[in-house]
Design a protein around this motif. Sequence first.
Motif, PDB file in Angstrom:
ATOM      1  N   GLY A 162       9.974  21.929  12.237  1.00 49.43           N
ATOM      2  CA  GLY A 162       9.011  22.421  13.227  1.00 49.43           C
ATOM      3  C   GLY A 162       8.133  21.268  13.879  1.00 49.43           C
ATOM      4  O   GLY A 162       8.513  20.120  13.737  1.00 49.43           O
ATOM      5  N   LYS A 212       4.061  29.042  22.266  1.00 53.16           N
ATOM      6  CA  LYS A 212       5.581  29.054  22.207  1.00 53.16           C
ATOM      7  C   LYS A 212       6.100  30.213  22.918  1.00 53.16           C
ATOM      8  O   LYS A 212       7.170  30.007  23.807  1.00 53.16           O
ATOM      9  CB  LYS A 212       6.078  28.996  20.854  1.00 53.16           C
ATOM     10  CG  LYS A 212       7.687  28.945  20.499  1.00 53.16           C
ATOM     11  CD  LYS A 212       8.244  27.583  21.247  1.00 53.16           C
ATOM     12  CE  LYS A 212       9.652  27.446  20.894  1.00 53.16           C
ATOM     13  NZ  LYS A 212      10.186  26.174  21.649  1.00 53.16           N
ATOM     14  N   TRP A 257       8.402  25.611  15.060  1.00 50.67           N
ATOM     15  CA  TRP A 257       9.098  25.122  16.453  1.00 50.67           C
ATOM     16  C   TRP A 257       8.688  24.184  16.964  1.00 50.67           C
ATOM     17  O   TRP A 257       7.675  23.255  16.367  1.00 50.67           O
ATOM     18  CB  TRP A 257       8.828  26.417  17.223  1.00 50.67           C
ATOM     19  CG  TRP A 257       7.275  26.761  17.537  1.00 50.67           C
ATOM     20  CD1 TRP A 257       6.734  27.891  16.829  1.00 50.67           C
ATOM     21  CD2 TRP A 257       6.274  26.149  18.299  1.00 50.67           C
ATOM     22  NE1 TRP A 257       5.533  27.959  17.208  1.00 50.67           N
ATOM     23  CE2 TRP A 257       5.006  27.055  18.156  1.00 50.67           C
ATOM     24  CE3 TRP A 257       6.243  25.177  18.848  1.00 50.67           C
ATOM     25  CZ2 TRP A 257       3.773  26.643  18.480  1.00 50.67           C
ATOM     26  CZ3 TRP A 257       4.921  24.732  19.530  1.00 50.67           C
ATOM     27  CH2 TRP A 257       3.868  25.555  19.268  1.00 50.67           C
TER      28      TRP A 257
END
Length: 183
Positions: A66, A104, A144
């Motif tokens: 991530g 995101k 992420w």
Amino acid sequence: MRRLVPALLALLSVPALTTPASAAEAEFEVVTARGEFGSSAPTYEPDLVPVGAKASVFSLSAPEFGTGVTLVVRGLLPNREYGAHAHTKPCGPDGAAAGPHYQKRVDPVSPSVDPAYANPSNEIWLDFTTDRFGTGFSTTRVPWQFDADRRAGSVVVHETHTHTHPGHAGTAGARLACLSVAF
């Protein structure tokens, strides 16, 4: 400052980065930025983020890890809580120029105050409290990476720690200062 070194070492010692299972996993990105408020980085409220205060950002991103981001500040007011978040655009002449928080999964409603979108898993939150010398730091990690065509452009220092309750989620008061970061 004694807590900063272990936090940075933790970011660097993630197994996905040190023992990749494939060549694709070995790809990672490091981003750094630093600035002096009132010089290379704007301060919009010099009573709360004095001219001459400094900030640095370190970001490490990899597919199996991530994204980890660390913010370090010095020269701010002592013993004070601040909020900080990654924003969508680089800094500008006023706090609004940095745009909204980078998300995101983008909230279709703006400004975003829904905890389903405005939360520390969907945004980069870097709230911190300064010590008696005006030094502070924060580290966060999200599961992420930034999209290739949609990335954050700055870290904005806010007036208060970030709220989490519905109708106020993600809010942290006035935008006090900004550091452009090419995430």
